[in-house]
Design a protein around this motif. Structure first.
Motif, PDB file in Angstrom:
ATOM      1  N   GLY A 182      -2.012   0.390 -16.219  1.00  0.00           N
ATOM      2  CA  GLY A 182      -1.750   0.622 -14.797  1.00  0.00           C
ATOM      3  C   GLY A 182      -1.760   2.105 -14.525  1.00  0.00           C
ATOM      4  N   GLY A 183      -1.868   2.483 -13.263  1.00  0.00           N
ATOM      5  CA  GLY A 183      -1.821   3.894 -12.900  1.00  0.00           C
ATOM      6  C   GLY A 183      -3.042   4.679 -13.330  1.00  0.00           C
ATOM      7  N   ILE A 224      -3.917   7.551 -10.940  1.00  0.00           N
ATOM      8  CA  ILE A 224      -2.963   8.663 -11.020  1.00  0.00           C
ATOM      9  C   ILE A 224      -3.305   9.545 -12.216  1.00  0.00           C
ATOM     10  N   GLN A 225      -3.521   8.883 -13.355  1.00  0.00           N
ATOM     11  CA  GLN A 225      -3.838   9.607 -14.584  1.00  0.00           C
ATOM     12  C   GLN A 225      -5.177  10.346 -14.454  1.00  0.00           C
ATOM     13  N   GLN A 267      -4.775  13.348 -12.308  1.00  0.00           N
ATOM     14  CA  GLN A 267      -4.095  14.383 -13.096  1.00  0.00           C
ATOM     15  C   GLN A 267      -5.115  15.091 -14.000  1.00  0.00           C
ATOM     16  N   ARG A 280      -2.919  10.360  -3.267  1.00  0.00           N
ATOM     17  CA  ARG A 280      -1.723  11.202  -3.165  1.00  0.00           C
ATOM     18  C   ARG A 280      -1.785  12.362  -4.167  1.00  0.00           C
ATOM     19  N   GLN A 330       5.296  13.937 -17.436  1.00  0.00           N
ATOM     20  CA  GLN A 330       4.017  13.263 -17.178  1.00  0.00           C
ATOM     21  C   GLN A 330       3.377  12.840 -18.502  1.00  0.00           C
ATOM     22  N   TYR A 357       3.385   4.721 -18.499  1.00  0.00           N
ATOM     23  CA  TYR A 357       2.929   3.840 -17.417  1.00  0.00           C
ATOM     24  C   TYR A 357       2.209   4.595 -16.305  1.00  0.00           C
ATOM     25  N   ASN A 358       1.864   5.855 -16.556  1.00  0.00           N
ATOM     26  CA  ASN A 358       1.171   6.682 -15.556  1.00  0.00           C
ATOM     27  C   ASN A 358       1.912   6.710 -14.222  1.00  0.00           C
ATOM     28  N   ALA A 359       3.225   6.715 -14.281  1.00  0.00           N
ATOM     29  CA  ALA A 359       4.015   6.703 -13.047  1.00  0.00           C
ATOM     30  C   ALA A 359       4.370   8.109 -12.581  1.00  0.00           C
ATOM     31  N   ALA A 405       2.809  12.199 -12.017  1.00  0.00           N
ATOM     32  CA  ALA A 405       1.774  13.230 -12.062  1.00  0.00           C
ATOM     33  C   ALA A 405       2.476  14.556 -11.809  1.00  0.00           C
ATOM     34  N   LEU A 446       5.207  14.449  -9.069  1.00  0.00           N
ATOM     35  CA  LEU A 446       5.021  13.329  -8.150  1.00  0.00           C
ATOM     36  C   LEU A 446       5.408  12.052  -8.891  1.00  0.00           C
ATOM     37  N   ILE A 447       6.313  11.273  -8.317  1.00  0.00           N
ATOM     38  CA  ILE A 447       6.762  10.043  -8.988  1.00  0.00           C
ATOM     39  C   ILE A 447       6.270   8.831  -8.205  1.00  0.00           C
ATOM     40  N   PHE A 448       5.772   7.838  -8.937  1.00  0.00           N
ATOM     41  CA  PHE A 448       5.304   6.591  -8.323  1.00  0.00           C
ATOM     42  C   PHE A 448       6.245   5.466  -8.767  1.00  0.00           C
ATOM     43  N   GLU A 492       6.803   2.466  -7.987  1.00  0.00           N
ATOM     44  CA  GLU A 492       6.313   1.093  -8.168  1.00  0.00           C
ATOM     45  C   GLU A 492       5.642   0.896  -9.527  1.00  0.00           C
ATOM     46  N   LEU A 493       5.265   2.001 -10.191  1.00  0.00           N
ATOM     47  CA  LEU A 493       4.671   1.872 -11.522  1.00  0.00           C
ATOM     48  C   LEU A 493       5.693   2.085 -12.634  1.00  0.00           C
TER      49      LEU A 493
END
Lengths: 122, 277
Positions: free
Chosen positions: A48-49, A52-53, A56, A77, B73, B78-80, B82, B89-91, B93-94
């Motif tokens: 998942g994500g 985002i990764q 980055q 975002r 990071q 869980y790549n939550a 960045a 930056l925090i996500f 939901e992940l």
């Protein structure tokens, strides 16, 4: 300026991959020198994500613009925070996409154009 | 003994097997770990006595302490998270609430705040102790709720766990540390495909298992052939029956309407115990 293009392969004849987070490669193209390199997208198989990764990773490479098919909300975002300009809706091969970009034929994207999980093929 | 009832494919009859097995045995705990859509309670009709909220810790960054080093990071599996231009930056939901970011932050800049993600309800129906979890709508991480349900396991009882469908994290969380897995399948191409995926998972976890074929007189013989070639025991067959479908549709249990099934489920339990010992 360094431009990242989501790619299905490792050279300029490869097609633009429509997925940002889950494309197999990024072509990192330097508009000043005309040189490029292909970078494997390590997040293409993330649980998942991935977006985002991936955002980055290209931010860490000091990329300033992104050419792709679609960008989801989470990737958007991160890319926005990194001030990376997004040009979505690209199709065809990488070389043509770069030419179109140079001619200013792509419009900058101002919001995510797909929902989460678009690139997972669901 | 803890028996988990899993399947790979959804809709093969996990809940039917879990509920009817629980109703056929003595001194039983039934745990519904399909926390995204629990439904055992429809058939068991328990009276709930207690309800506990389940929280996960979500990171909050103290900007006065954070220097944007990016270590949080890097450690987030869980790549939550960045970190862009030294800003975190925090996500949420992940986030799985694993706590790594706060633990590894070199500047003690991450605090965790509890966020409610669901509930565990504890009840009883006759001799059966019944526990299930419910993930709140819009929340994505089932495993913390499944772990909260499994905390109620009483090893002095026979524990039956209804597992979510699929082969991902919630399934592994539910079947981990159980003594035997029943894989419920159906004789269809999807049934076979998802059974073979589930078998891979259970083998990797090293848990003994066997197969129940539901609607066994439909479709083809491919499940039988697969089980023979893989040396997997077929523990039980449940026929495609209008009567069973009617019982299910009313929210009743098979063993209460068709008592001969009580013996079949008791024999199933005996087979599992013998195989295990």
């Amino acid at each position: 300026m360094k431009v990242a293009i989501t790619s299905s392969g490792t050279n300029l004849q490869s097609n633009v991959d429509p997925r940002f987070g889950r494309c197999p490669y990024y072509i990192i193209y330097d508009t000043e020198s005309g040189s490029f390199k292909a970078i494997e997208n390590k997040s293409s198989l993330a649980g998942g994500g991935a977006g985002i990764q991936a955002a980055q990773n290209i931010s860490d490479m000091k990329v300033e613009a992104l050419i792709t098919g679609n960008v989801g909300p989470n990737a958007f975002r991160v890319l926005s925070a990194a001030s990376i300009k997004i040009y979505s809706g690209a199709t065809g091969n990488i070389k043509d996409a770069i030419e179109k970009f140079k001619k200013g034929e792509y419009k900058q994207t101002i919001g995510p154009d797909v929902g989460s999980h678009f690139g997972m093929g669901r | 003994m803890i028996i988990s009832v899993a399947s790979g494919k959804g809709g093969t009859g996990k809940t039917t097997v879990a509920v009817n097995l629980a109703l056929s045995l003595n001194n039983v705990q039934l745990l519904d770990c399909d926390v995204e859509e629990p439904n055992c309670h429809i058939f068991i009709k328990p009276i709930f006595k207690n309800k506990n909220t389940v929280f996960i810790p979500i990171p909050q960054v103290d900007q006065t302490k954070c220097d944007g080093c990016g270590y949080c990071q890097e450690v987030c599996a869980y790549n939550a998270i960045a970190v862009i231009n030294k800003e975190v930056l925090i996500f949420p939901e992940l986030c799985h609430g694993c706590g790594s970011c706060a633990y590894f932050c070199p500047h003690d800049a991450i605090k965790e705040e509890n966020e409610e993600i669901g509930v565990v309800e504890i009840g009883r129906k006759g001799e059966i102790q019944f526990i299930h979890g419910k993930l709140n709508i819009g929340k994505m991480t089932a495993p913390p709720i499944i772990r909260a349900v499994k905390k109620y396991i009483n090893k002095k009882k026979t524990v039956i766990i209804d597992v979510p469908p699929g082969t991902s994290c919630p399934v592994i969380t539910a079947i981990k540390d159980t003594d035997f897995v029943i894989l419920v399948t159906e004789p269809t191409p999807f049934g076979l495909n998802d059974l073979s995926l589930a078998v891979e998972v259970v083998r990797k976890l090293g848990i003994p298992f066997g197969v129940i074929i539901n609607r066994s007189d439909l479709g083809n013989k491919k499940i039988d052939e697969y089980c023979t070639s893989e040396h997997i025991p077929i523990l039980m067959r449940i026929p495609f029956s209008k009567k069973i479908a009617e019982i299910y549709s009313r929210g009743d249990s098979i063993v209460e309407v068709l008592p001969e099934y009580r013996e079949k489920f008791q024999r199933l339990f005996t087979k599992i115990k013998q195989g295990k010992n």
